[in-house]
Structure formats: C-alpha cells, structure tokens
Design an enzyme around this catalytic site. Structure first.
Site, PDB file in Angstrom:
ATOM      1  N   ASP A 107      48.060  39.526  43.358  1.00 49.19           N
ATOM      2  CA  ASP A 107      47.949  38.724  44.367  1.00 49.19           C
ATOM      3  C   ASP A 107      46.702  39.114  45.273  1.00 49.19           C
ATOM      4  O   ASP A 107      46.527  40.405  45.266  1.00 49.19           O
ATOM      5  CB  ASP A 107      49.251  38.479  45.207  1.00 49.19           C
ATOM      6  CG  ASP A 107      50.296  38.025  44.366  1.00 49.19           C
ATOM      7  OD1 ASP A 107      50.034  37.287  43.441  1.00 49.19           O
ATOM      8  OD2 ASP A 107      51.595  38.397  44.601  1.00 49.19           O
TER       9      ASP A 107
HETATM   10  N1  URA Z   1      54.132  40.698  41.333  1.00 46.78           N
HETATM   11  C1  URA Z   1      53.739  40.192  42.466  1.00 46.78           C
HETATM   12  O1  URA Z   1      54.452  39.567  43.244  1.00 46.78           O
HETATM   13  N2  URA Z   1      52.456  40.323  42.956  1.00 46.78           N
HETATM   14  C2  URA Z   1      51.417  40.715  42.170  1.00 46.78           C
HETATM   15  O2  URA Z   1      50.337  40.895  42.648  1.00 46.78           O
HETATM   16  C3  URA Z   1      51.944  41.598  40.946  1.00 46.78           C
HETATM   17  C4  URA Z   1      53.376  41.635  40.568  1.00 46.78           C
END
Ligand code: URA
Length: 248
Positions: A107
């Site tokens: 993310d």
């Molecule tokens: N899980 C999440 O919620 N975000 C990420 O970036 C990776 C795994």
C-alpha cells in the site's frame, strides 16, 4: 534468451546512454567487438560470446536485475501513476534501461521489503497463489492485540468481502494500552496476498493497523541497513534462495 542482439540495444541496456548517444560513441571509434573497431551501431552481437569494449573497458552484460528496496511511505508500488510518485521514480539512472517492475504491491502508506526486477518468470512464480510464499509484516495496531486474535488468525478470519483467510501466524511483540494511546507491536506471517490483507485481517477482529512494514518475503529478509527509499542488488545467496522458492 535470444542468441544475438543489436549492439546499440545491448549498450543501452548496459547503461551507455541512448541509441543516438551510442551511435556517436561508435562514430568516435570508442567501441570494439572482438578486437575490431565497430562502424555500425546496429550490428548483431552475442552478449556472452563476443567481447565488447567501450573506451577499452569490457562491457559486462546482465539480462536480469534484482533489487531489494526499503519502500518508503507515500510512494505507489507500480510502474506509473498519474498523481503520485512511484517506486520506479526512486531508482537511479543506472537501472533506468532495465524495465523494472515491483513484484507484488505494498500500500502507499506501507514501508519495507519490495523486490524490483525485470525477470517476469521469477516474479510470476513468487506471486503465484498456489506457491503460498510466506510474507512477514511488522505492524503497530491500535488497542490490545491478544492471543485470542492469534487463534482467530490461525483458524482464518472472514474479511469484509466474505473471503476467509488461510491460516496465518501472529507473534505479539508487545501488548498495547488503549488508555495510554500505546499501540500493540506484532509480527504477522501470511501465506497469500489479498488486497490490504493485513489491515483487513485486523479489521476483522475489530482493530486498526496504524503502521505497517514488510520484513520478509519467502527467504528474503529486509536489509536493516537500507534506509527508507534506498535499494541494492540482491546478493548471489539471496537470489539463489528465491530461485529455490521459484522451483518449489
Ligand atoms: N497488507 C496490507 O494491508 N497492506 C500492505 O501493503 C501489505 C499487506
């Protein structure tokens, strides 16, 4: 790999500039193939068999590149984005000609281990859902994470779209105190990679991830000496470990 390729393409890949820049180098007599000064920058060469020199220095050819990055928050793990900076914007000109892409996504606000490569086959294998490559995240979670959450994650929790997660392993590093505004610190290992998976797993048990960092992917560990936004090539051992995972 194709047997032969154009000299200008090979030199562009090796970081000697654009095709027109390379044409100029050739015109200046700076490029030799097997001891002979080259006249045509479009000539066919064999990257492994031919000895190619630029200004007397041997050109080392690499088809694939594997970079480990400590992804900083605020950048997108994609090759391009209309609004935001991407992880590729952090890569210097030495690697600009390699068509790198991130293996999987973190993310925008997630930090940590991100592999970038131009090896589509390896990337495909590492991301394949049937491989169940484990990924370990460090997270800070508001409220008190308990062993009960650990049990729920071991059994699998239902996400907001009805999907039930595969067994995951929770390690509580320290239990938070909601009264004092202190988050829990945990590590979670998941064997799959659904969209926002870690955040949604904690939502499923009524808690909120406030900080997330990927520490590990398969055998690959985030290099603790890499500053946020920094990257380096994988060592031979790291790459060998990933290749084992690929063949599994
Ligand atoms: N899980 C999440 O919620 N975000 C990420 O970036 C990776 C795994």
């Amino acid at each position: 790999m194709k047997e032969t390729q154009r000299l200008d393409k090979l030199l562009a890949h090796a970081g000697f500039g654009t095709r027109s820049g390379i044409k100029l180098l050739v015109k200046q007599g700076a490029v030799q193939v097997n001891g002979k000064t080259v006249k045509d920058s479009g000539m066919q060469v064999h990257p492994e068999k031919d000895e190619i020199l630029v200004d007397g220095e041997q050109v080392l050819h690499k088809e694939f590149v594997y970079l480990m990055m400590n992804k900083p928050p605020g950048v997108i793990s994609a090759t391009e984005d209309l609004r935001d900076r991407t992880v590729l914007d952090l890569i210097g000109p030495d690697y600009a000609h390699y068509d790198l892409f991130p293996v999987g996504r973190l993310d925008k606000d997630t930090e940590g281990l991100l592999l970038l490569t131009n090896d589509g086959k390896l990337a495909h294998e590492l991301l394949s859902p049937r491989k169940h490559v484990p990924k370990t995240y460090y997270a800070e979670v508001s409220g008190a994470v308990t062993e009960k959450d650990g049990e729920a994650f071991r059994r699998g929790v239902e996400l907001d779209d009805g999907y039930v997660t595969m067994p995951a392993e929770l390690q509580i590093l320290s239990t938070g105190d909601p009264e004092a505004g202190r988050p829990s610190k945990i590590e979670l290992t998941i064997m799959e990679g659904k969209f926002h998976q870690v955040k949604r797993m904690f939502e499923a048990v009524g808690k909120k991830v406030v900080y997330l960092k990927r520490m590990k992917m398969g055998p690959l560990l985030l290099d603790e000496y890499l500053a946020l936004g920094a990257y380096r090539e994988l060592t031979d051992d790291e790459l060998a470990g990933l290749r084992k995972e690929e063949k599994r």
